[in-house]
Design an enzyme around this catalytic site. Structure first.
Site, PDB file in Angstrom:
ATOM      1  N   TYR A   4     -39.205  75.667  20.333  1.00 62.07           N
ATOM      2  CA  TYR A   4     -40.560  75.540  19.542  1.00 62.07           C
ATOM      3  C   TYR A   4     -40.632  76.290  18.272  1.00 62.07           C
ATOM      4  O   TYR A   4     -40.910  75.857  17.455  1.00 62.07           O
ATOM      5  CB  TYR A   4     -41.667  75.896  20.498  1.00 62.07           C
ATOM      6  CG  TYR A   4     -43.085  75.875  19.843  1.00 62.07           C
ATOM      7  CD1 TYR A   4     -43.679  74.465  20.189  1.00 62.07           C
ATOM      8  CD2 TYR A   4     -43.696  76.610  19.114  1.00 62.07           C
ATOM      9  CE1 TYR A   4     -45.046  74.150  19.790  1.00 62.07           C
ATOM     10  CE2 TYR A   4     -44.875  76.064  18.481  1.00 62.07           C
ATOM     11  CZ  TYR A   4     -45.594  75.011  18.704  1.00 62.07           C
ATOM     12  OH  TYR A   4     -46.723  74.856  18.375  1.00 62.07           O
ATOM     13  N   PHE A  25     -47.504  57.894  -6.605  1.00 63.40           N
ATOM     14  CA  PHE A  25     -47.239  56.690  -5.676  1.00 63.40           C
ATOM     15  C   PHE A  25     -48.524  56.582  -4.885  1.00 63.40           C
ATOM     16  O   PHE A  25     -49.514  57.297  -4.997  1.00 63.40           O
ATOM     17  CB  PHE A  25     -45.910  56.480  -5.051  1.00 63.40           C
ATOM     18  CG  PHE A  25     -45.487  55.157  -4.420  1.00 63.40           C
ATOM     19  CD1 PHE A  25     -45.561  54.267  -5.188  1.00 63.40           C
ATOM     20  CD2 PHE A  25     -45.568  55.177  -2.981  1.00 63.40           C
ATOM     21  CE1 PHE A  25     -45.332  53.000  -4.617  1.00 63.40           C
ATOM     22  CE2 PHE A  25     -45.284  53.986  -2.631  1.00 63.40           C
ATOM     23  CZ  PHE A  25     -45.054  52.862  -3.270  1.00 63.40           C
ATOM     24  N   ASP A  26     -48.645  55.561  -3.888  1.00 66.65           N
ATOM     25  CA  ASP A  26     -49.738  55.085  -3.306  1.00 66.65           C
ATOM     26  C   ASP A  26     -50.347  56.219  -2.484  1.00 66.65           C
ATOM     27  O   ASP A  26     -51.426  56.483  -2.486  1.00 66.65           O
ATOM     28  CB  ASP A  26     -49.749  53.875  -2.495  1.00 66.65           C
ATOM     29  CG  ASP A  26     -48.409  53.822  -1.472  1.00 66.65           C
ATOM     30  OD1 ASP A  26     -47.679  54.726  -1.594  1.00 66.65           O
ATOM     31  OD2 ASP A  26     -48.524  52.951  -0.563  1.00 66.65           O
ATOM     32  N   ASP A  48     -42.653  65.245  -7.101  1.00 68.58           N
ATOM     33  CA  ASP A  48     -42.697  64.327  -6.105  1.00 68.58           C
ATOM     34  C   ASP A  48     -41.062  63.824  -5.868  1.00 68.58           C
ATOM     35  O   ASP A  48     -40.472  63.071  -6.758  1.00 68.58           O
ATOM     36  CB  ASP A  48     -43.273  63.113  -6.079  1.00 68.58           C
ATOM     37  CG  ASP A  48     -43.246  62.189  -5.096  1.00 68.58           C
ATOM     38  OD1 ASP A  48     -42.417  62.225  -4.316  1.00 68.58           O
ATOM     39  OD2 ASP A  48     -44.162  61.334  -4.598  1.00 68.58           O
ATOM     40  N   ALA A  86     -39.170  62.326  -3.818  1.00 66.02           N
ATOM     41  CA  ALA A  86     -38.741  61.172  -2.797  1.00 66.02           C
ATOM     42  C   ALA A  86     -37.304  60.585  -3.006  1.00 66.02           C
ATOM     43  O   ALA A  86     -36.424  60.428  -2.537  1.00 66.02           O
ATOM     44  CB  ALA A  86     -39.701  60.047  -2.685  1.00 66.02           C
ATOM     45  N   LYS A 102     -36.289  58.653   2.190  1.00 61.09           N
ATOM     46  CA  LYS A 102     -35.756  57.760   1.072  1.00 61.09           C
ATOM     47  C   LYS A 102     -34.153  58.583   0.873  1.00 61.09           C
ATOM     48  O   LYS A 102     -33.324  58.244   1.675  1.00 61.09           O
ATOM     49  CB  LYS A 102     -36.334  57.990  -0.191  1.00 61.09           C
ATOM     50  CG  LYS A 102     -37.626  56.852  -0.159  1.00 61.09           C
ATOM     51  CD  LYS A 102     -38.736  57.619   0.728  1.00 61.09           C
ATOM     52  CE  LYS A 102     -40.180  56.666   0.261  1.00 61.09           C
ATOM     53  NZ  LYS A 102     -41.120  57.133   1.344  1.00 61.09           N
ATOM     54  N   HIS A 133     -53.547  48.038   0.953  1.00 60.38           N
ATOM     55  CA  HIS A 133     -52.283  47.221   1.191  1.00 60.38           C
ATOM     56  C   HIS A 133     -51.738  47.226   2.407  1.00 60.38           C
ATOM     57  O   HIS A 133     -51.409  46.014   3.023  1.00 60.38           O
ATOM     58  CB  HIS A 133     -51.390  47.594   0.102  1.00 60.38           C
ATOM     59  CG  HIS A 133     -51.063  48.808   0.096  1.00 60.38           C
ATOM     60  ND1 HIS A 133     -51.457  49.911  -0.478  1.00 60.38           N
ATOM     61  CD2 HIS A 133     -49.795  49.521   0.405  1.00 60.38           C
ATOM     62  CE1 HIS A 133     -51.214  51.033  -0.376  1.00 60.38           C
ATOM     63  NE2 HIS A 133     -49.898  50.744   0.201  1.00 60.38           N
TER      64      HIS A 133
HETATM   65  N1  F0G Z   1     -43.857  59.606  -2.995  1.00 65.93           N
HETATM   66  C1  F0G Z   1     -43.198  58.348  -3.256  1.00 65.93           C
HETATM   67  C2  F0G Z   1     -42.778  58.375  -4.772  1.00 65.93           C
HETATM   68  C3  F0G Z   1     -43.055  57.415  -2.307  1.00 65.93           C
HETATM   69  O1  F0G Z   1     -42.137  56.448  -2.702  1.00 65.93           O
HETATM   70  C4  F0G Z   1     -43.483  57.565  -0.976  1.00 65.93           C
HETATM   71  C5  F0G Z   1     -43.307  56.553  -0.033  1.00 65.93           C
HETATM   72  C6  F0G Z   1     -44.239  58.765  -0.781  1.00 65.93           C
HETATM   73  C7  F0G Z   1     -44.542  59.740  -1.582  1.00 65.93           C
HETATM   74  C8  F0G Z   1     -44.894  59.118   0.743  1.00 65.93           C
HETATM   75  O2  F0G Z   1     -43.826  59.396   1.641  1.00 65.93           O
HETATM   76  O3  F0G Z   1     -43.925  57.490   3.416  1.00 65.93           O
HETATM   77  O4  F0G Z   1     -42.833  59.708   3.785  1.00 65.93           O
HETATM   78  O5  F0G Z   1     -45.317  59.464   3.638  1.00 65.93           O
HETATM   79  N2  F0G Z   1     -43.211  55.476  -0.273  1.00 65.93           N
HETATM   80  C9  F0G Z   1     -42.722  54.263   0.660  1.00 65.93           C
HETATM   81  C10 F0G Z   1     -42.493  53.105  -0.032  1.00 65.93           C
HETATM   82  C11 F0G Z   1     -43.627  54.054   1.858  1.00 65.93           C
HETATM   83  O6  F0G Z   1     -42.453  51.943   0.507  1.00 65.93           O
HETATM   84  O7  F0G Z   1     -41.996  53.259  -1.200  1.00 65.93           O
HETATM   85  P1  F0G Z   1     -44.220  58.872   3.207  1.00 65.93           P
END
Ligand code: F0G
Length: 442
Positions: free
Chosen positions: A73, A125-126, A216, A218, A259, A434
């Protein structure tokens, strides 16, 4: 003879069968899914390019690491191994693992965003956009104008417009900006990279106004490889050195490890501010888990520790970006435009429903369905400047012939483009619409 593509620097050790269903079966699958590719069943899909997130193939080394996972844990060996990798690559003083990127965003937003505050970025991003809005904040995109011209060949179309950023800070006031961001690469704008020169300029502006700067991260490894390829001062540096320099400019980062760390689940939140780290740890314990596992199993931490290094391997990255460029080139050869220059993780074209109908290929919309939202002051709809369909390529998962199949399917659609109609919403939730929206043909 020169090779028209970069061959896969790996071979197949385990296979997963995929099945191409008939055109009639696809039509009924579409109808049942409300014409939203997110709602389709994976077993009805032949080539799945919905996302490159958590869909990559783990290596034999990562599977071996899974078996080493320590499920204690607190203070697990897996955490110690992940910590060593995170410190080595990113260099921040503190970090917590999270179950994925949006959890890191949520915790950061919960700790620092107050209603009415603004968070600038090149383009959020979204999930970042939605996590800021969910706290009453206002995500603001200040990318260079070239990003909105799909044909413009600017090598770093993800760059921040520095003049816009200064102007924005002056008008908004530092007190209303709890932190600033940069998304590397810019997913919402075509997977476009950001130059080191631009990151340095952004960091200097944030520092001048004492605004904490979060990346960010990713797709930071893909971004670092683009810097090596396109920014001459970095051509002799390793991707790891470039990444290290990039993070040395920032005060922290959020990362979806799904990613560039090539894991099926995982995320990171790193920072240098000790006081904020204490708040983050408390929020994490409330929402995700103890700070040494943060919503993940010990084995996930180990897979991430290995994947972080594999994501920086330059042979892999050359293949990865080469595969994306190859698919784009084949699509362009068929007379279909894509965002130029080709980004890192995806090719951005049009017509999500039609591509499934044609080839049982799943892409995802990145345009009005994802990003249109009512203005918080006036209530009138604000539409994004780009209307795209993204073919996101999972890492190490599909072969050359799969890419050819996708390109050929798009070429077939082109021949009947004039007869293709649109879709209208029949259902949409307020945030992140979406994922669950439904449609019917116009
Ligand atoms: N930031 C970026 C640039 C992303 O592309 C994503 C996720 C996230 C943050 C959030 O990360 O999914 O681990 O919570 N993008 C995916 C996509 C879902 O399809 O581009 P997450």
């Amino acid at each position: 003879m020169t090779h028209p593509y970069t061959p896969e620097p790996f071979r197949i050790k385990m296979v997963e069968t995929i099945r191409l269903i008939t055109p009639a079966e696809r039509e009924s699958a579409l109808k049942e899914a409300g014409y939203n590719t997110f709602t389709l069943k994976a077993e009805d899909i032949f080539i799945d390019l919905l996302t490159d997130s958590g869909t990559g193939a783990m290596s034999s080394e990562q599977w071996a690491a899974i078996m080493r996972g320590d499920e204690s844990y607190a203070g697990a060996r897996s955490f110690v191994r992940l910590k060593a990798a995170v410190e080595d690559i990113f260099g921040f003083k503190f970090f917590v693992p999270t179950h994925q990127g949006r959890a890191a965003e949520n915790i950061l937003a919960a700790c620092v965003v107050k209603p009415g505050q603004y968070i600038p970025s090149n383009m959020h991003f979204d999930t970042t956009d939605a996590n800021i809005r969910a706290r009453g904040g206002r995500p603001t995109n200040l990318v260079i104008d070239e990003a909105f011209d799909p044909e413009n060949q600017h090598p770093f179309k993800g760059n921040m417009d520095i003049a816009k950023l200064r102007d924005f800070i002056e008008k908004t006031g530092v007190a209303n900006i709890p932190f600033g961001m940069m998304t590397v690469t810019n997913n919402a704008g075509g997977g476009q990279p950001i130059s080191m020169e631009n990151l340095k300029a952004v960091a200097a502006v944030y520092r001048e106004y004492k605004i904490p700067f979060f990346i960010d991260a990713a797709r930071y490894a893909e971004n670092s490889f683009f810097i090596k390829q396109r920014e001459s001062a970095y051509k002799d540096k390793s991707v790891k050195e470039i990444a290290h320099e990039m993070f040395s400019l920032a005060d922290g980062m959020t990362m979806s490890a799904k990613k560039d760390a090539i894991v099926n689940m995982g995320g990171l939140l790193c920072l240098n501010d000790e006081k904020l780290f204490m708040d983050i740890k408390n929020e994490l314990i409330l929402r995700e888990g103890f700070p040494t596992y943060g919503g993940l199993a010990g084995r996930d931490l180990d897979a991430m520790a290995v994947g972080l290094y594999e994501g920086l391997d330059e042979n892999y990255l050359a293949h990865r970006l080469g595969q994306t460029a190859y698919l784009a080139q084949r699509i362009n050869d068929a007379g279909i435009p894509t965002i130029q220059p080709t980004g890192g993780h995806a090719v951005y074209v049009a017509l999500a429903v039609e591509l499934y109908r044609e080839g049982a290929i799943r892409g995802g919309e990145i345009g009005s369905v994802m990003f249109a939202h009512p203005d918080p002051d006036t209530g009138s709809m604000i539409y994004p400047k780009l209307e795209l369909m993204r073919l996101a390529i999972p890492r190490r998962t599909y072969t050359q012939s799969h890419m050819d199949y996708v390109a050929n399917s798009l070429a077939n659609i082109k021949t009947r483009a004039a007869s293709i109609h649109g879709y209208k919403f029949t259902y949409a939730p307020e945030l992140l619409r979406h994922f669950t929206a439904r449609f019917e043909p116009l």
